[in-house]
Design a protein around this motif. Structure first.
Motif, PDB file in Angstrom:
ATOM      1  N   ASP A 136       0.840  -1.206   0.000  1.00 59.09           N
ATOM      2  CA  ASP A 136       0.000   0.000   0.000  1.00 59.09           C
ATOM      3  C   ASP A 136       0.874   1.254   0.000  1.00 59.09           C
ATOM      4  O   ASP A 136       0.599   2.222  -0.726  1.00 59.09           O
ATOM      5  CB  ASP A 136      -0.922   0.008   1.224  1.00 59.09           C
ATOM      6  N   ARG A 137       1.915   1.247   0.825  1.00 59.87           N
ATOM      7  CA  ARG A 137       2.818   2.399   0.874  1.00 59.87           C
ATOM      8  C   ARG A 137       3.521   2.602  -0.464  1.00 59.87           C
ATOM      9  O   ARG A 137       3.710   3.748  -0.908  1.00 59.87           O
ATOM     10  CB  ARG A 137       3.861   2.199   1.972  1.00 59.87           C
ATOM     11  N   ALA A 138       3.905   1.503  -1.104  1.00 63.33           N
ATOM     12  CA  ALA A 138       4.589   1.597  -2.391  1.00 63.33           C
ATOM     13  C   ALA A 138       3.679   2.207  -3.442  1.00 63.33           C
ATOM     14  O   ALA A 138       4.114   3.033  -4.267  1.00 63.33           O
ATOM     15  CB  ALA A 138       5.065   0.217  -2.833  1.00 63.33           C
ATOM     16  N   GLU A 139       2.412   1.832  -3.442  1.00 65.58           N
ATOM     17  CA  GLU A 139       1.470   2.383  -4.409  1.00 65.58           C
ATOM     18  C   GLU A 139       1.242   3.876  -4.170  1.00 65.58           C
ATOM     19  O   GLU A 139       1.125   4.664  -5.117  1.00 65.58           O
ATOM     20  CB  GLU A 139       0.160   1.605  -4.350  1.00 65.58           C
ATOM     21  N   THR A 140       1.214   4.280  -2.900  1.00 64.04           N
ATOM     22  CA  THR A 140       1.075   5.701  -2.582  1.00 64.04           C
ATOM     23  C   THR A 140       2.299   6.479  -3.051  1.00 64.04           C
ATOM     24  O   THR A 140       2.191   7.575  -3.622  1.00 64.04           O
ATOM     25  CB  THR A 140       0.876   5.894  -1.070  1.00 64.04           C
ATOM     26  N   ALA A 141       3.488   5.901  -2.809  1.00 62.29           N
ATOM     27  CA  ALA A 141       4.727   6.570  -3.218  1.00 62.29           C
ATOM     28  C   ALA A 141       4.856   6.674  -4.730  1.00 62.29           C
ATOM     29  O   ALA A 141       5.576   7.547  -5.238  1.00 62.29           O
ATOM     30  CB  ALA A 141       5.934   5.812  -2.642  1.00 62.29           C
ATOM     31  N   ALA A 142       4.155   5.796  -5.470  1.00 61.32           N
ATOM     32  CA  ALA A 142       4.271   5.775  -6.932  1.00 61.32           C
ATOM     33  C   ALA A 142       3.231   6.652  -7.616  1.00 61.32           C
ATOM     34  O   ALA A 142       3.129   6.640  -8.847  1.00 61.32           O
ATOM     35  CB  ALA A 142       4.140   4.334  -7.436  1.00 61.32           C
ATOM     36  N   ALA A 143       2.478   7.408  -6.834  1.00 61.08           N
ATOM     37  CA  ALA A 143       1.379   8.188  -7.411  1.00 61.08           C
ATOM     38  C   ALA A 143       1.854   9.164  -8.481  1.00 61.08           C
ATOM     39  O   ALA A 143       1.166   9.375  -9.491  1.00 61.08           O
ATOM     40  CB  ALA A 143       0.643   8.941  -6.297  1.00 61.08           C
ATOM     41  N   ASP A 144       3.019   9.763  -8.292  1.00 56.78           N
ATOM     42  CA  ASP A 144       3.495  10.735  -9.289  1.00 56.78           C
ATOM     43  C   ASP A 144       4.393  10.105 -10.347  1.00 56.78           C
ATOM     44  O   ASP A 144       4.924  10.796 -11.221  1.00 56.78           O
ATOM     45  CB  ASP A 144       4.232  11.887  -8.595  1.00 56.78           C
ATOM     46  N   GLY A 145       4.613   8.782 -10.260  1.00 58.59           N
ATOM     47  CA  GLY A 145       5.399   8.083 -11.271  1.00 58.59           C
ATOM     48  C   GLY A 145       6.884   8.320 -11.219  1.00 58.59           C
ATOM     49  O   GLY A 145       7.608   7.950 -12.150  1.00 58.59           O
ATOM     50  N   SER A 146       7.367   8.920 -10.153  1.00 54.32           N
ATOM     51  CA  SER A 146       8.795   9.220 -10.042  1.00 54.32           C
ATOM     52  C   SER A 146       9.389   8.470  -8.853  1.00 54.32           C
ATOM     53  O   SER A 146       8.755   8.375  -7.794  1.00 54.32           O
ATOM     54  CB  SER A 146       8.997  10.728  -9.834  1.00 54.32           C
ATOM     55  N   PRO A 147      10.597   7.904  -9.018  1.00 57.53           N
ATOM     56  CA  PRO A 147      11.465   7.917 -10.201  1.00 57.53           C
ATOM     57  C   PRO A 147      10.974   6.945 -11.266  1.00 57.53           C
ATOM     58  O   PRO A 147      10.111   6.104 -11.003  1.00 57.53           O
ATOM     59  CB  PRO A 147      12.823   7.486  -9.636  1.00 57.53           C
ATOM     60  N   SER A 148      11.553   7.055 -12.443  1.00 54.47           N
ATOM     61  CA  SER A 148      11.127   6.232 -13.560  1.00 54.47           C
ATOM     62  C   SER A 148      12.035   5.018 -13.736  1.00 54.47           C
ATOM     63  O   SER A 148      13.133   4.954 -13.177  1.00 54.47           O
ATOM     64  CB  SER A 148      11.125   7.061 -14.850  1.00 54.47           C
ATOM     65  N   LEU A 149      11.553   4.075 -14.524  1.00 54.62           N
ATOM     66  CA  LEU A 149      12.306   2.852 -14.823  1.00 54.62           C
ATOM     67  C   LEU A 149      13.511   3.167 -15.702  1.00 54.62           C
ATOM     68  O   LEU A 149      13.443   4.009 -16.593  1.00 54.62           O
ATOM     69  CB  LEU A 149      11.380   1.871 -15.551  1.00 54.62           C
ATOM     70  N   SER A 150      14.630   2.489 -15.434  1.00 53.11           N
ATOM     71  CA  SER A 150      15.797   2.634 -16.312  1.00 53.11           C
ATOM     72  C   SER A 150      16.473   1.274 -16.456  1.00 53.11           C
ATOM     73  O   SER A 150      16.537   0.489 -15.505  1.00 53.11           O
ATOM     74  CB  SER A 150      16.782   3.662 -15.756  1.00 53.11           C
ATOM     75  N   LYS A 151      16.977   1.015 -17.658  1.00 53.20           N
ATOM     76  CA  LYS A 151      17.654  -0.246 -17.903  1.00 53.20           C
ATOM     77  C   LYS A 151      19.105  -0.145 -17.432  1.00 53.20           C
ATOM     78  O   LYS A 151      19.775   0.859 -17.660  1.00 53.20           O
ATOM     79  CB  LYS A 151      17.611  -0.613 -19.384  1.00 53.20           C
ATOM     80  N   GLY A 152      19.563  -1.216 -16.777  1.00 52.55           N
ATOM     81  CA  GLY A 152      20.886  -1.201 -16.185  1.00 52.55           C
ATOM     82  C   GLY A 152      20.787  -1.404 -14.682  1.00 52.55           C
ATOM     83  O   GLY A 152      19.682  -1.392 -14.107  1.00 52.55           O
ATOM     84  N   THR A 153      21.913  -1.583 -14.044  1.00 51.38           N
ATOM     85  CA  THR A 153      21.891  -1.854 -12.606  1.00 51.38           C
ATOM     86  C   THR A 153      23.157  -1.349 -11.951  1.00 51.38           C
ATOM     87  O   THR A 153      24.175  -1.111 -12.610  1.00 51.38           O
ATOM     88  CB  THR A 153      21.740  -3.369 -12.350  1.00 51.38           C
ATOM     89  N   HIS A 154      23.067  -1.172 -10.651  1.00 41.75           N
ATOM     90  CA  HIS A 154      24.219  -0.850  -9.810  1.00 41.75           C
ATOM     91  C   HIS A 154      24.056  -1.706  -8.559  1.00 41.75           C
ATOM     92  O   HIS A 154      23.151  -1.483  -7.762  1.00 41.75           O
ATOM     93  CB  HIS A 154      24.240   0.637  -9.458  1.00 41.75           C
ATOM     94  N   VAL A 155      24.896  -2.723  -8.426  1.00 39.16           N
ATOM     95  CA  VAL A 155      24.699  -3.702  -7.359  1.00 39.16           C
ATOM     96  C   VAL A 155      26.023  -4.034  -6.682  1.00 39.16           C
ATOM     97  O   VAL A 155      27.067  -4.145  -7.332  1.00 39.16           O
ATOM     98  CB  VAL A 155      24.032  -5.000  -7.919  1.00 39.16           C
ATOM     99  N   GLN A 156      25.953  -4.152  -5.373  1.00 41.35           N
ATOM    100  CA  GLN A 156      27.089  -4.613  -4.576  1.00 41.35           C
ATOM    101  C   GLN A 156      26.765  -6.035  -4.123  1.00 41.35           C
ATOM    102  O   GLN A 156      25.669  -6.288  -3.618  1.00 41.35           O
ATOM    103  CB  GLN A 156      27.292  -3.720  -3.354  1.00 41.35           C
ATOM    104  N   SER A 157      27.697  -6.967  -4.320  1.00 38.54           N
ATOM    105  CA  SER A 157      27.412  -8.364  -3.977  1.00 38.54           C
ATOM    106  C   SER A 157      28.541  -8.978  -3.167  1.00 38.54           C
ATOM    107  O   SER A 157      29.699  -8.582  -3.286  1.00 38.54           O
ATOM    108  CB  SER A 157      27.172  -9.195  -5.248  1.00 38.54           C
ATOM    109  N   TRP A 158      28.161  -9.926  -2.320  1.00 41.66           N
ATOM    110  CA  TRP A 158      29.097 -10.755  -1.570  1.00 41.66           C
ATOM    111  C   TRP A 158      28.726 -12.203  -1.883  1.00 41.66           C
ATOM    112  O   TRP A 158      27.627 -12.654  -1.547  1.00 41.66           O
ATOM    113  CB  TRP A 158      28.967 -10.526  -0.070  1.00 41.66           C
ATOM    114  N   SER A 159      29.607 -12.938  -2.525  1.00 38.58           N
ATOM    115  CA  SER A 159      29.296 -14.321  -2.888  1.00 38.58           C
ATOM    116  C   SER A 159      30.362 -15.247  -2.323  1.00 38.58           C
ATOM    117  O   SER A 159      31.547 -14.894  -2.278  1.00 38.58           O
ATOM    118  CB  SER A 159      29.204 -14.483  -4.407  1.00 38.58           C
TER     119      SER A 159
END
Length: 341
Positions: A118-141
């Protein structure tokens, strides 16, 4: 016993019945003892095997001084043990202990996934931020083998797409928990230490026009997103909850979700059985999140989500069964990913 008590009284630089006890000045005998404690050369540092002893080797004449310096020796032990976990010595493969699992704050109140959606849907009301292709991830494997102790490899990966559908991928060895320290890497050969920020790979890929998941944009409908994740993870049957979470990892390794996509994913997760809210955690990048756990037959999965926007922050897998032949213990972190914008 009387003789030993008398020896202790004589060793006390400020006896209880002394004329200068308390905040007043020390007598000459006490001043001489204090000067010896402050300026006498310390005993030689014990060799490594002796530092590991739980008690210092006390003799009748040096017991009092040893008690004063043992706190410093204990600090040296902790530091030396920490360094030894990172570098095992010349000719030996480095060994790094697995990070401990994230700890849920005991006094925190778990937030149900339906409320988070529910909170996520409220936060998405203005559509910002937008989707972008690509990623920035930190991993420990965790890397494991039958003839070496398990090692944990921390890496940071940044993928950026261009307008012509080509993309670049930069992978560096770094661990934000220990900035500036050497990092363990296995790029190219056996595990070895590299400098923090060492570039493991930097590649540019030609244009790709694939429209199959996960290359195609994720949909905004829950049912369609579920089918999308199943295809992205190459699953031919309805995914179990752990499989679904791993498919979420595949999605986030290709896309940085916008507010609308995060809201759809949060609703999908809220409709998924087997995800239990457990409370508040601080992730490995220092961010505040709510944790949700799926415990099945395999590793334990912990999903970490932003409590206000429903954005997925991280995913942790920990071992629930020991595998002595690989040096794996129950509770070891096998894999952890922290996604950033």
């Amino acid at each position: 016993m009387a003789d030993e008590l008398e020896l202790l009284r004589r060793a006390d630089p400020v006896p209880a019945d002394g004329s200068h006890f308390g905040d007043g000045p020390l007598d000459h005998r006490a001043e001489r003892h204090l000067d010896q404690l402050l300026h006498k050369s310390p005993p030689p540092r014990p060799a490594w095997p002796r530092v590991l002893r739980l008690r210092p080797p006390l003799g009748p004449s040096r017991g009092h001084r040893a008690r004063l310096v043992w706190g410093l020796v204990a600090a040296v032990v902790v530091l030396t043990v920490t360094l030894t976990l990172v570098v095992s010595g010349p000719g030996a493969p480095p060994a790094v202990a697995a990070p401990r699992p994230l700890v849920v704050q005991a006094d925190s109140t778990p937030v149900p996934l339906t409320l988070l959606a529910d909170r996520a849907e409220t936060a998405a009301a203005d559509g910002s931020p937008s989707l972008s292709k690509g990623t920035h991830v930190q991993s420990w494997s965790m890397g494991m083998s039958e003839d070496k102790p398990p090692i944990t490899l921390p890496e940071e990966r940044i993928v950026r797409w261009r307008s012509d559908a080509s993309h670049t991928e930069l992978v560096v060895a770094t661990d934000p928990r220990h900035p500036g320290r050497p990092v363990l890497s296995d790029a190219g050969d056996s595990p070895h230490l590299v400098e923090d920020g060492h570039v493991i790979s930097r590649q540019t890929y030609p244009p790709s026009w694939s429209d199959a998941p996960p290359e195609s944009p994720p949909p905004h409908e829950v049912a369609q997103l579920r089918a999308y994740l199943q295809e992205a993870a190459y699953l031919h049957t309805k995914p179990s909850t752990p499989e679904l979470l791993e498919a979420v990892g595949v999605l986030l390794d290709h896309w940085t979700l916008g507010a609308r996509e995060s809201a759809t994913l949060a609703r999908l997760l809220a409709d998924t059985e087997g995800l239990r809210p457990v409370g508040r955690v601080t992730d490995r990048l220092g961010r505040r999140g709510q944790a949700y756990v799926s415990a099945g037959d395999g590793p334990r999965h912990m999903l970490i989500m932003d409590p206000d926007t429903g954005t997925v922050l991280g995913l942790e897998q920990t071992a629930t069964v020991a595998e002595p032949e690989y040096g794996l213990e129950v509770g070891d972190v096998m894999d952890y990913s922290a996604w950033m914008r």
